[in-house]
Scaffold this motif. Structure first.
Motif, PDB file in Angstrom:
ATOM      1  N   PRO A 100       0.830  -1.213   0.000  1.00 46.43           N
ATOM      2  CA  PRO A 100       0.000   0.000   0.000  1.00 46.43           C
ATOM      3  C   PRO A 100       0.862   1.260   0.000  1.00 46.43           C
ATOM      4  O   PRO A 100       0.486   2.266  -0.611  1.00 46.43           O
ATOM      5  CB  PRO A 100      -0.788  -0.121   1.306  1.00 46.43           C
ATOM      6  N   GLU A 101       1.999   1.188   0.649  1.00 46.40           N
ATOM      7  CA  GLU A 101       2.886   2.351   0.698  1.00 46.40           C
ATOM      8  C   GLU A 101       3.412   2.680  -0.700  1.00 46.40           C
ATOM      9  O   GLU A 101       3.480   3.846  -1.094  1.00 46.40           O
ATOM     10  CB  GLU A 101       4.065   2.096   1.658  1.00 46.40           C
ATOM     11  N   ASP A 102       3.764   1.643  -1.482  1.00 45.42           N
ATOM     12  CA  ASP A 102       4.250   1.860  -2.852  1.00 45.42           C
ATOM     13  C   ASP A 102       3.182   2.570  -3.681  1.00 45.42           C
ATOM     14  O   ASP A 102       3.465   3.518  -4.418  1.00 45.42           O
ATOM     15  CB  ASP A 102       4.559   0.521  -3.547  1.00 45.42           C
ATOM     16  N   THR A 103       1.965   2.087  -3.592  1.00 43.96           N
ATOM     17  CA  THR A 103       0.885   2.646  -4.408  1.00 43.96           C
ATOM     18  C   THR A 103       0.530   4.052  -3.962  1.00 43.96           C
ATOM     19  O   THR A 103       0.199   4.909  -4.776  1.00 43.96           O
ATOM     20  CB  THR A 103      -0.345   1.723  -4.365  1.00 43.96           C
ATOM     21  N   ASN A 104       0.630   4.289  -2.686  1.00 44.32           N
ATOM     22  CA  ASN A 104       0.396   5.621  -2.154  1.00 44.32           C
ATOM     23  C   ASN A 104       1.314   6.641  -2.831  1.00 44.32           C
ATOM     24  O   ASN A 104       0.886   7.745  -3.175  1.00 44.32           O
ATOM     25  CB  ASN A 104       0.610   5.591  -0.632  1.00 44.32           C
ATOM     26  N   ASP A 105       2.564   6.244  -3.082  1.00 42.87           N
ATOM     27  CA  ASP A 105       3.502   7.125  -3.792  1.00 42.87           C
ATOM     28  C   ASP A 105       2.997   7.443  -5.193  1.00 42.87           C
ATOM     29  O   ASP A 105       3.059   8.576  -5.644  1.00 42.87           O
ATOM     30  CB  ASP A 105       4.884   6.467  -3.929  1.00 42.87           C
ATOM     31  N   ARG A 106       2.496   6.411  -5.909  1.00 43.73           N
ATOM     32  CA  ARG A 106       2.018   6.608  -7.277  1.00 43.73           C
ATOM     33  C   ARG A 106       0.769   7.511  -7.278  1.00 43.73           C
ATOM     34  O   ARG A 106       0.619   8.379  -8.127  1.00 43.73           O
ATOM     35  CB  ARG A 106       1.733   5.262  -7.944  1.00 43.73           C
ATOM     36  N   PHE A 107      -0.106   7.322  -6.317  1.00 40.85           N
ATOM     37  CA  PHE A 107      -1.276   8.207  -6.172  1.00 40.85           C
ATOM     38  C   PHE A 107      -0.819   9.660  -6.150  1.00 40.85           C
ATOM     39  O   PHE A 107      -1.351  10.513  -6.844  1.00 40.85           O
ATOM     40  CB  PHE A 107      -1.996   7.947  -4.836  1.00 40.85           C
ATOM     41  N   LYS A 108       0.165   9.893  -5.311  1.00 39.89           N
ATOM     42  CA  LYS A 108       0.612  11.272  -5.117  1.00 39.89           C
ATOM     43  C   LYS A 108       1.222  11.828  -6.398  1.00 39.89           C
ATOM     44  O   LYS A 108       1.019  12.997  -6.731  1.00 39.89           O
ATOM     45  CB  LYS A 108       1.571  11.358  -3.921  1.00 39.89           C
ATOM     46  N   PHE A 109       1.950  10.988  -7.133  1.00 41.70           N
ATOM     47  CA  PHE A 109       2.521  11.409  -8.415  1.00 41.70           C
ATOM     48  C   PHE A 109       1.414  11.795  -9.394  1.00 41.70           C
ATOM     49  O   PHE A 109       1.457  12.834 -10.037  1.00 41.70           O
ATOM     50  CB  PHE A 109       3.380  10.282  -9.011  1.00 41.70           C
ATOM     51  N   LEU A 110       0.395  10.954  -9.489  1.00 39.09           N
ATOM     52  CA  LEU A 110      -0.676  11.195 -10.457  1.00 39.09           C
ATOM     53  C   LEU A 110      -1.479  12.441 -10.081  1.00 39.09           C
ATOM     54  O   LEU A 110      -1.830  13.254 -10.938  1.00 39.09           O
ATOM     55  CB  LEU A 110      -1.600   9.975 -10.560  1.00 39.09           C
ATOM     56  N   LEU A 111      -1.742  12.608  -8.821  1.00 40.14           N
ATOM     57  CA  LEU A 111      -2.521  13.765  -8.379  1.00 40.14           C
ATOM     58  C   LEU A 111      -1.763  15.061  -8.658  1.00 40.14           C
ATOM     59  O   LEU A 111      -2.331  16.056  -9.099  1.00 40.14           O
ATOM     60  CB  LEU A 111      -2.864  13.660  -6.890  1.00 40.14           C
ATOM     61  N   LYS A 112      -0.459  14.984  -8.447  1.00 37.83           N
ATOM     62  CA  LYS A 112       0.367  16.164  -8.693  1.00 37.83           C
ATOM     63  C   LYS A 112       0.311  16.549 -10.170  1.00 37.83           C
ATOM     64  O   LYS A 112       0.377  17.711 -10.538  1.00 37.83           O
ATOM     65  CB  LYS A 112       1.822  15.860  -8.282  1.00 37.83           C
TER      66      LYS A 112
END
Ligand code: B12
Ligand SMILES: Nc1nc2c(ncn2[C@@H]2O[C@H](COP(=O)(O)OP(=O)(O)OP(=O)(O)O)[C@@H](O)[C@H]2O)c(=O)[nH]1
Ligand SMILES: [Mg+2]
Lengths: 317, 130, 569
Positions: free
Chosen positions: C101-113
């Protein structure tokens, strides 16, 4: 091939798999394997499971064997599916329904394609069963292809025939009546979670009453294979039928009949082969066959002639 | 001789479209295909033993090819099963040498014609060095 | 004048004009085209015959206000909102999900940015199929093809720092059995954070077809059980999560597995019918839950047919809700849908061509009035998208949103004789297919009997044959294949291999620190409730709050509901 006998001593699934493969493909080695197994074939109870396509035969076999296997009994399953008449290929799917049996060391499943056979079984089914029997399987279950009304082969091979039907037989009961419907030892209405199960049971019971076997009233059971319902009752009835066979001598009779049938099959097969190879060698006969084909010669005369020649060749009768 | 293929969806991969299409088309090519559905290496090898498989077909688009694929070959060889093991599905180019090294005879990716899979099988079946 | 005053007899065209056109068309066929119309020889992707030229006479029976209407009004052909994209642009939603979940959380933040306006997560196979990361069945699958979720802890880590009360969260749970657990975890997380349920907006897939017909697995729940869980989730959300879409009827996945556009929509609608009947049986009113039902379509390259499909699906849905279920509220009758471009149309050969395909499909979605969109990436046939390819997908959406100007006016293709004809034709074929399903006892029965599975399998098989023999043309594959460009080098996305160890470690700690007795108790309540005519959701939420794991809860389902396999066709 002397090894054949040693193979039967070793008892491993890997070896059994290899033996069955030879038999299935009717290789040159298979004769030895069958000869050896014929002498060793034992006491397996052979149960045929038959019924229309999709009635739940495989699912039933899965649940049945899952329960049975717990007692440690050695089980062999032969699951037959149809070969495509056009491509000679086959897609054998019964095993997908028997996933719960994988990993059980006392259950061995072999899938067979009908390879042109029309009776609901594969040409080598009896052979495969014989080898499994000789290999110490105590219960052998044969799942036939989904049958219509002409597939009777399982009768020859099995001790106990279970016919699996589904609710709402109605018309199909009528069409099946003259055929396979009449010959089962145990009737099952599977998918009893669907509407019309009780009616089907009633209809079947009525039909059975008209066709009672000697000293054996064919039971009619309701099952829901997917939910494992009715399996214990079915197992009981299969066991009861076995005992009935044993006590009434039918068990031995069936085996004796089967031995003779086997002899007949083998003789006819050898004769066929003999005739084929004889014809292939004789140019003159081939010409005459062509004449029969054209309608210039009558088949009766030629047939008599060929058989006469063959017998002469083997030194007369 | 009839060629018998045992076809499995590897592990938990849910993508059955390719496996089923290939199974049906290998049937059309005249082979006998025992379809196992989803199975793990032990069960796949067990089925191959019982069925006398000439070919073990593994289908995966679920990213488990490296963790589960080589296991199938290893178990098969340990048990003396010399069937040809082939694989198909979505598998990165770079992983193919690793799979081959592990004994998987060939890997077929998206858009492979099933005809060419059949040809490969016919040419290689029975020639596996156990 | 109110909408109900529509003159039912008023046709789109003056019938005299139509007769004139018909006569002229006959003449034109003979004199100008000289008979070579090719009519009856050209077909849309789902087999609708396509003529050389469409004119008013092809849609002469249409009544404008009744059959087409205005945006934001029944029958919603022109779109579900009055001002459509002027009011709100479609949500740019890109799927992410891998590793922990921590890995995907990083990708979420990238996409939102980078401009994504919501999150969308896919789960790994063990999670989807109901196994914990430390289950033997999970070996080799943890964090691959999606993110691993085992317990409430993981959901908390996944959405750490993501404003779930402000942006919407799409969770690709696929299966009802997965949905009920993950949805319960999501709600439990909000509860713990003190976010009121009214603020949660998002979507779950939650489609029993996915569990029982579209995807395969080792242990599958029977259709009836899966359908019941699907309905439990929908009912729970309709009572507790007013802004949550507890279902996204998954035409998309069905189409990917193997159907045409007609069956895609018809099966999803048949599922909505089955759901409505069941929820009404349970004592709910149609207007209690229908407004949160949502749909998920797949758009292929047949541009006009796909647009027509989107329009037609809204009409048929409105009809069903209004006429069959007597829905009164407007919101219960309008169909909102998410679109993903068709992964199955993307090729491994010449992968960059996929950017063009996806752009065309994405454009069709917007012209069809989609509420949100995911554009597949060019490396579809290689791996999950890399950061670079995912960015191109977002850019594609942004180009459609801003540079093409297609969003400036509502339903711009309306009034095209062809598009209106196709819309009418699609709608009829969808109705017919639904009737076929109903004549076989409804959708659950169609799955149970294996009928649907055979439909899919036959289609997939036929498609492959058509591609191999060249009747279905695919650029770069069987149409002008080019040796040179076939193997463009594509960088593949690698799932982190460390996920399994990390998740196992977390689980080990979790199992030590939670109250094992309480977990057991809560699981037993679920077990008992499986056999009662009640909604399981509250009991599942209770269990996840005690940190019962996904695998533990689903094991209860497997034991209590039994297992099932679809028939091999
Ligand atoms: C269709 C599809 C689906 C369908 C599957 C339907 C079905 N019943 O099969 C649906 C929509 C359900 C689906 C779901 C998912 N999918 Co998907 N899917 C695809 C897609 C678009 C096409 C696959 C396909 O069927 N192609 C058509 C068939 C005929 O081709 P094929 O399978 O490749 O088979 C050919 C060859 O590979 C080979 N072959 C295949 N098997 C075998 C076996 C043998 C023995 C041999 C010799 C040859 C062979 O021969 C075939 C003929 O040429 C691919 C992308 C792509 N274009 O490949 C993604 C893809 C496989 N999916 C992917 C993912 C991640 C998923 C999900 C797991 C996502 C998620 N986490 O939610 C979900 C699964 C969810 C769940 N519930 O479990 C990823 C896999 C990533 C990876 N492995 O690295 C892909 C690559 C997409 C992507 N780029 O992200 N998917
Ligand atoms: N509802 C219900 N479905 C069942 C039952 N038993 C089997 N099925 C389902 O019926 C379908 C066919 O079952 P199979 O076991 O493959 O039937 P079969 O008779 O072996 O089929 P063939 O080998 O193709 O002739 C599967 O989807 C089973 O899950 C049952 O008792 N109730
Ligand atoms: Mg069967």
């Amino acid at each position: 091939m002397n090894e054949a006998s040693s193979y039967f001593e070793k008892k491993s699934d890997v070896i059994l798999g290899k033996l069955l493969k030879e038999v299935e493909n009717q290789t040159a080695n298979s004769i030895e394997i069958l000869r050896e197994s014929s002498a060793r074939k034992g006491t397996a109870h052979i149960v045929g499971i038959t019924g229309p396509p999709g009635s739940g035969k495989s699912t039933l076999v899965n649940k049945l064997c899952k329960t049975l296997a717990k007692s440690g009994i050695e089980i062999g399953i032969v699951a037959v599916d149809p070969t495509s008449p056009f491509t000679k290929g086959a897609l054998l799917g019964d095993r997908t329904r028997m996933q719960e049996l994988s990993g059980l060391s006392n259950v061995f499943i072999k899938s067979l394609a009908t390879r042109g056979n029309l009776g609901g079984l594969a040409p080598t089914t009896a052979d495969i069963v014989q080898v499994l029997d000789a290999y110490g399987k105590e219960l052998i279950i044969i799942e036939t292809v989904g049958v219509g009304q002409i597939e009777f082969d399982v009768l020859e091979i099995a001790d106990t025939v279970v016919l699996v039907n589904v609710p709402g037989l109605g018309d199909s009961l009528q069409t099946l009546k003259a055929g396979i419907m009449e010959i089962a030892d145990i009737y099952v209405v599977n998918q009893a979670d669907r509407p019309g199960a009780d009616e089907s049971v009633r209809d079947l019971k009525m039909m059975v009453r008209e066709k009672l076997q000697e000293n054996w009233e064919q039971p009619v059971l309701k099952t829901i294979a997917t939910n494992n319902e009715g399996m214990i009752e079915l197992i009981d009835q299969i066991q009861r039928h076995k005992e009935f066979l044993l006590h009434s001598n039918r068990w031995d009779e069936k085996r004796k009949t089967r031995n003779l049938t086997r002899l007949n099959h083998l003789m006819i097969q050898s004769l066929n082969n003999e005739v084929d190879s004889y014809i292939r060698r004789k140019q003159g006969i081939q010409i005459k066959i062509q004449q029969v084909k054209e309608g210039k010669l009558d088949p009766y005369t030629l047939s008599d002639h060929i058989v006469e020649q063959l017998i002469k060749k083997h030194g007369g009768m | 001789m009839q060629i018998k293929v045992v076809m499995a969806k590897l592990g938990l991969d849910i993508h059955w479209r390719g496996a089923l299409v290939v199974s049906r088309m290998l049937r059309d090519e005249g082979m006998e295909v025992v379809y196992l559905g989803n199975q793990f290496p032990e069960q796949i090898v067990e089925a191959a033993i019982q069925e006398g498989a000439d070919v073990i077909g593994l289908s995966t688009l679920g990213g488990n090819h490296l963790t589960l694929g080589p296991k199938v070959v290893k178990l098969a060889r340990e048990k003396g099963v010399d069937a040809l093991v082939i694989m198909g599905g979505v598998i990165p180019e770079d992983d193919i040498p690793l799979l081959k090294e592990a004994g998987i005879a060939e890997v077929f990716g998206p858009e492979t014609k099933v005809e060419s899979i059949a040809t490969f099988i016919r040419e290689h079946v029975g020639k596996t060095i156990g | 004048m109110t909408k109900t005053n529509v003159n039912q007899g008023a046709k789109l065209f003056n019938q005299e004009v139509v007769r004139e056109i018909e006569a002229q068309k006959e003449r034109w066929k003979k004199e100008t085209v000289k008979g070579k119309t090719g009519d009856g020889e050209y077909f849309s992707d789902s087999g609708i015959p396509v003529n050389l030229l469409y004119t008013p006479d092809d849609i002469k029976e249409l009544n404008y206000m009744k059959d087409i209407g205005l945006s934001g009004e029944a029958p919603y052909v022109r779109g579900v909102y009055p001002n459509m994209y002027r009011g709100r642009l479609f949500t740019v939603r890109q799927i992410a999900g891998y590793g922990t979940p921590e890995d995907t959380n990083d990708r979420f933040k990238f996409l939102l940015k980078n401009g994504a306006t919501g999150t969308s997560v896919v789960l790994d196979l063990p999670t989807i199929r109901g196994y914990d990361s430390d289950d033997p069945e999970a070996e080799g699958h943890v964090g691959a093809a999606g993110v691993a979720i085992d317990s409430l802890e993981d959901i908390e880590a996944l959405y750490d720092g993501i404003p779930i009360d402000e942006i919407s969260s799409n969770i690709v749970t696929h299966l009802p059995s997965t949905t009920v657990v993950i949805m319960a975890m999501f709600a439990a997380m909000a509860e713990k954070k003190g976010i009121p349920f009214e603020k949660l907006s998002g979507t779950n897939q939650n489609d029993f077809l996915m569990e029982t017909a579209i995807g395969s697995s080792l242990e599958v729940l029977p259709p009836k059980a899966s359908f019941r869980l699907q309905c439990d989730a929908i009912e729970f959300a309709s009572k507790n999560l007013p802004r949550w879409n507890p279902v996204s009827y998954n035409g998309y996945n069905l189409r990917e597995a193997g159907t045409d556009a007609v069956a895609e929509v018809a099966c999803a609608l048949a599922n909505a019918i089955a759901t409505s009947e069941e929820l009404i049986r349970r004592g709910n009113k149609i207007d209690d839950f229908a407004k949160r039902l949502s749909f998920f379509w797949n758009l292929y390259n047949d541009f006009f047919e796909e647009i027509a499909k989107c329009r037609a699906s809204r009409v048929v849905y409105q009809e069903i809700m209004k006429e069959r279920f007597k829905a009164e509220e407007m919101k219960s009758q309008l169909m909102r849908f998410h679109v993903q471009t068709a992964g199955i149309t993307l090729t491994k050969v010449e992968p960059l061509n996929n950017i063009a395909r996806s752009a065309i499909q994405g454009l069709a979605a917007v012209l069809g009035g989609a509420q949100s969109l995911h554009v597949d990436s060019y490396d579809e046939a290689y791996s999950a998208p890399t950061e670079e390819s995912a960015l191109i997908s977002i850019r594609t959406q942004q180009i459609i949103q801003t540079e093409t100007n297609v969003v400036n006016t509502v339903d711009p293709l309306a009034g095209s004789y062809f598009v209106e004809y196709l819309t009418k034709e699609m709608a009829q074929r969808i109705r017919d297919y639904i009737s076929e399903i109903e004549s076989r006892g409804g959708l659950v029965a169609c799955v149970d009997s294996g009928w649907l599975h055979r439909e899919i399998a036959d289609f997939a098989y036929q498609t492959q044959k058509d591609i191999e023999n060249g009747t279905r043309k695919i650029v770069g594959l069987n149409y002008f294949p080019s040796e040179e460009h076939a193997g463009q080098k594509v960088e593949v996305f690698r799932y982190p291999e460390t996920a399994e160890a990390k998740q196992k470690e977390k689980l080990k700690r979790l199992r030590q620190k939670r109250d094992a007795k309480k977990v057991e108790e809560k699981l037993n309540v679920i077990r008992e409730m499986c056999h009662k005519d009640v909604n399981l959701m509250p009991y599942i939420k209770d269990a996840v709050l005690e940190y019962a794991t996904l695998g533990e809860i689903e094991e209860v389902f497997r034991e209590e509901f039994g297992l099932w396999q679809f028939p091999l066709a």
